[in-house]
Design a protein around this motif. Structure first.
Motif, short mmCIF file in Angstrom:
data_model
loop_
_atom_site.label_atom_id
_atom_site.label_comp_id
_atom_site.label_asym_id
_atom_site.label_seq_id
_atom_site.Cartn_x
_atom_site.Cartn_y
_atom_site.Cartn_z
N LYS A 12 67.80 43.10 31.96
CA LYS A 12 65.85 43.33 31.31
C LYS A 12 65.07 42.88 32.87
CE LYS A 12 63.07 41.42 28.27
NZ LYS A 12 63.60 40.47 26.22
N GLU A 13 64.18 43.40 32.76
CA GLU A 13 63.32 43.24 33.21
C GLU A 13 61.76 42.23 33.18
OE1 GLU A 13 61.58 46.21 36.90
OE2 GLU A 13 60.15 46.13 35.83
N TYR A 14 61.31 41.80 33.76
CA TYR A 14 60.04 40.36 32.86
C TYR A 14 59.11 40.80 34.05
CZ TYR A 14 64.19 38.68 30.69
OH TYR A 14 65.21 38.67 29.71
N PRO A 15 57.80 41.47 33.22
CA PRO A 15 56.70 41.77 34.22
C PRO A 15 55.52 40.25 33.91
CG PRO A 15 56.67 43.39 32.30
CD PRO A 15 58.04 42.83 32.76
N CYS A 16 54.98 39.91 35.36
CA CYS A 16 54.42 38.60 35.03
C CYS A 16 53.09 39.06 34.36
CB CYS A 16 54.13 37.19 36.16
SG CYS A 16 56.64 36.69 36.42
N LYS A 17 52.61 38.48 33.63
CA LYS A 17 51.33 38.65 32.74
C LYS A 17 50.64 37.83 32.96
CE LYS A 17 53.28 42.30 30.04
NZ LYS A 17 53.62 43.38 28.69
N GLU A 18 50.03 37.49 34.50
CA GLU A 18 48.66 36.00 33.98
C GLU A 18 47.53 36.47 34.82
OE1 GLU A 18 50.36 33.23 33.80
OE2 GLU A 18 52.21 34.29 33.46
N GLY A 19 46.94 37.42 35.40
CA GLY A 19 45.87 38.36 35.14
C GLY A 19 45.91 38.78 36.54
N TYR A 20 46.31 38.71 38.00
CA TYR A 20 46.81 39.02 39.35
C TYR A 20 47.07 40.89 39.15
CZ TYR A 20 51.12 36.62 39.20
OH TYR A 20 52.84 35.94 38.56
N ASN A 21 46.41 41.39 39.73
CA ASN A 21 46.65 42.73 39.83
C ASN A 21 45.84 43.24 41.14
OD1 ASN A 21 44.29 42.70 38.70
ND2 ASN A 21 45.20 43.07 36.59
N ARG A 22 45.87 44.44 41.29
CA ARG A 22 45.67 45.37 42.28
C ARG A 22 43.97 45.06 42.63
NH1 ARG A 22 45.66 51.38 43.44
NH2 ARG A 22 44.44 52.57 41.43
N GLU A 23 43.16 44.45 41.57
CA GLU A 23 42.26 44.49 41.14
C GLU A 23 42.00 43.35 41.34
OE1 GLU A 23 39.64 46.94 40.83
OE2 GLU A 23 41.15 48.58 40.77
N ASN A 24 42.80 42.21 41.41
CA ASN A 24 42.42 41.18 41.55
C ASN A 24 43.60 40.46 41.28
OD1 ASN A 24 40.77 39.17 40.50
ND2 ASN A 24 42.53 38.27 38.55
N PRO A 25 44.41 40.61 42.94
CA PRO A 25 45.12 39.84 43.97
C PRO A 25 44.08 38.00 44.08
CG PRO A 25 43.38 40.69 44.85
CD PRO A 25 43.02 40.90 43.95
N TYR A 26 45.29 37.66 43.40
CA TYR A 26 45.68 35.12 43.87
C TYR A 26 45.23 35.09 45.55
CZ TYR A 26 45.15 34.75 38.68
OH TYR A 26 45.25 34.42 37.46
N GLU A 27 44.05 34.79 45.61
CA GLU A 27 44.37 34.81 47.17
C GLU A 27 44.97 32.97 48.03
OE1 GLU A 27 40.29 36.65 48.39
OE2 GLU A 27 40.01 34.79 47.10
N GLU A 28 45.14 32.39 46.90
CA GLU A 28 46.53 31.15 47.48
C GLU A 28 47.63 31.69 46.92
OE1 GLU A 28 43.90 28.28 47.01
OE2 GLU A 28 42.54 28.46 48.15
N SER A 29 47.61 31.50 45.41
CA SER A 29 49.06 31.35 44.99
C SER A 29 48.70 31.44 43.42
CB SER A 29 49.59 29.88 44.90
OG SER A 29 48.92 29.02 44.32
N ALA A 30 49.99 32.44 43.10
CA ALA A 30 50.33 32.79 41.91
C ALA A 30 51.17 32.93 41.27
CB ALA A 30 50.02 35.03 42.13
N LYS A 31 51.20 32.03 40.03
CA LYS A 31 52.18 31.20 39.27
C LYS A 31 52.43 31.83 37.90
CE LYS A 31 54.06 27.22 36.60
NZ LYS A 31 53.16 25.36 36.94
#
Length: 614
Positions: free
Chosen positions: A78-97
């Motif tokens: 099973k694959e679990y994609p993280c859906k926390e709001g970051y993507n190529r339109e909105n990269p997280y510049e410091e860290s992504a949890k």
């Protein structure tokens, strides 16, 4: 419930002997190390950002070959994609949890199976270009293809305990192999046990655990452990492929001792003695009933009962009776402990005085953003008022239905038999509990139905009228942003800002709609509409024509309603001024993307839990 957890990113393999897992939890955190010493952004680049754009977690169950062989069977993936709001339109510049819970993990785990968990993080970003030759209109967007980093943790399952070589094949035993041996049983000085030849084909032998108990005669003269749940010595010895560092123990005095090595079958009798019936170490329960509230432990009248955690009996009791029940437990060593509880019989309902109640709408310093309160008296002379419940009814005929139910247990009280009970009661209400549609504000009323319960959970109810809901703060109509103004202006755009109400109403923030209009050379109106959340206090409008007059309409729109206009403003963009720094533009027909080097460091913190129901 059993929890198997890993939080060390350097632990690549973890062994477990637990079965029936049905819950997984993943946690990961990726950190992006940005670029240093970048050149200033050219004028034709409107916006750019680089960071973490994707986190994906995969779980794969690899099954030991059921029919033999060396190729493992495919199990569960099973694959679990993280859906926390970051993507190529909105990269997280410091860290992504990323935190993911899967409570539907019902895959069968058997001896020899593996569960491999992979954590993959990918970097990326974008550059947005303007065409500075065409009134800074948006031109194109370039996306970066970043790097990926993977951390892997593997859980392996071993459900079979270690075995001694003599149980498998004596020909494989090393010289001097023994299950457990204590040379020179009769001696003075330290006792040094030894063992050799223990193996485990799958996960290997990890460690040995040893306990020492002192023996003494029981009531029938049989030798038993004097403290069967508390060894006088215990230690753990790590397994090595070389010489084992055997422990030693020096008894404090003469006597007989018993050595027990965990997971080593020394053919001794187990620690639980069938000759001594017990329940969790308790060998006797006694009970006595006292017709008083006195908390002094009685000396006489004790009756022995069965070794269980519950006991049932019947006694005639009347309203107002007080009965104290004592229970006493005796353990294997003769230690005793007694405790009691009081039973009070209450067959009468509490008294609730609604006619003396007070209602204070829109009270100051309440526990809610918009609070009201009701004060009334409730009492019970026998067992005291234990709990207050209340229902709120809102409508044109509010007796028809309840919109909110709630109970409280921590209010004012008075003493009944040494226990604190409710008397004068204050109930705070959240005005937002009485929320209705805006069109019904002037038609609806509210009442609160309060119920007082005693300790026997007998209740008395009364109704208190709160009146029309349009008198409650927080339910007034939202009147939108205030004092709009232009604070920043250029030849291609401007910023409009406004003030928001200090407190949000019960209806929440309404979306803000900005309507921008201008006249063409032919006198025709051109309209543009922009939406922004009701929590915003400004909005930037770019890509406009220089030296052009614009009219702005500021509106707000609540969910499910039409937009309502509040303000009109007129402003004019500034004159175009060519840039002085010609080096920031390449001179070509389109914008140019600067060269760069992407360096990413991802540190992964992971926490994977399997929960098994017993």
């Amino acid at each position: 419930m059993f929890v198997l957890e890993v939080s060390d990113v350097n632990s690549s393999i973890v062994w477990s002997n637990q079965k029936r897992f049905n819950y997984l939890q993943f946690e990961m955190k990726a950190i992006f190390d940005g670029l240093d010493n970048l050149l200033n952004r050219p004028v034709y680049v409107h916006d750019s950002k680089m960071g973490i754009v994707q986190n994906i977690i995969t779980a794969n169950v690899s099954i030991i070959p059921r029919a033999g062989g060396i190729i493992r069977d495919y199990g569960y993936f099973k694959e679990y994609p993280c859906k926390e709001g970051y993507n190529r339109e909105n990269p997280y510049e410091e860290s992504a949890k990323c935190v993911i819970n899967d409570d539907q993990f019902v895959t069968l785990i058997e001896h020899g199976d593996w569960v491999t968990v992979k954590f993959r993080s990918t970097s990326g970003g974008f550059q947005k270009f303007f065409n500075i030759d065409n009134q800074a209109m948006p031109y194109m967007t370039n996306y970066y293809s970043g790097l990926s980093f993977i951390k892997t943790v593997e859980f392996r399952f071993d459900f079979k305990g270690p075995k001694h070589c003599s149980e498998v094949d004596k020909r494989t035993c090393p010289f001097g192999a023994t299950i457990l041996d204590i040379p020179d049983l009769l001696r003075n000085g330290p006792i040094i046990p030894r063992w050799l030849g223990w193996t485990d084909t799958l996960s290997g032998v990890g460690e040995y655990y040893m306990e020492v108990f002192k023996l003494g005669p029981n009531r029938v003269g049989r030798l038993v452990e004097t403290t069967p749940t508390n060894p006088i010595f215990s230690t753990t010895v790590l397994h090595t492929n070389g010489t084992i560092k055997y422990p030693q123990y020096a008894p404090s005095g003469s006597g007989m001792y018993r050595y027990v090595a965990d997971a080593l079958d020394d053919n001794e009798e187990p620690l639980t003695r069938k000759a001594i019936p017990n329940f969790h170490g308790i060998v006797k329960y006694e009970i006595v009933f006292v017709q008083t509230v006195d908390a002094t432990q009685p000396i006489l009248g004790w009756t022995e009962i069965s070794l269980k955690e519950s006991f049932s009996t019947q006694r005639p009791l009347e309203d107002g009776d007080r009965l104290r029940v004592w229970v006493r437990a005796t353990d294997l060593m003769g230690n005793q402990r007694a405790d009691s509880t009081i039973i009070k019989v209450d067959g009468s309902k509490p008294r609730l005085h609604a006619y003396t109640s007070k209602v204070e709408l829109n009270t100051v310093n309440g526990p809610y953003k918009y609070s009201s309160k009701v004060v009334f008296s409730a009492s019970d002379n026998d067992s005291g008022v234990h709990m207050i419940g209340f229902d709120i009814f809102v409508g044109t005929n509010p007796n028809n239905f309840a919109t909110m139910k709630k109970s409280i247990e921590d209010a004012e009280c008075r003493n009944v038999d040494g226990v604190c009970f409710l008397s004068s009661q204050t109930v705070f209400l959240d005005n937002c509990w009485m929320l209705v549609g805006r069109t019904y504000l002037d038609k609806m009323s509210a009442i609160v139905n309060v119920t007082a319960y005693n300790q026997a959970m007998l209740g008395t109810s009364a109704t208190i009228n709160l009146g029309p809901v349009n008198k409650l703060l927080g339910l007034e109509k939202y009147d939108g942003p205030k004092n709009p103004r232009i604070v920043t202006k250029t030849h291609t755009g401007f910023r409009i800002t406004w003030n928001l109400p200090e407190k949000q109403s019960c209806y929440g923030r309404a979306d803000i709609l900005i309507i921008l209009s201008r006249k063409t050379a032919k006198g025709e109106a051109v309209l543009h509409m922009y939406y922004t959340p009701g929590t915003s206090n400004h909005f930037d409008i770019l890509g406009l024509n220089p030296e052009t007059e614009y009219t702005l309409g500021l509106n707000f729109q609540a969910p499910g309603t039409m937009a309502q206009q509040t303000y009109f403003l007129t402003t004019k963009t500034g004159a175009y001024e060519p840039p002085n720094d010609s080096s920031s533009y390449s001179g070509d027909d389109g914008p140019v993307s600067p060269a760069f080097t992407l360096h990413i460091i991802i540190s992964t913190h992971l926490c994977v839990r399997w929960f098994s129901k017993q």
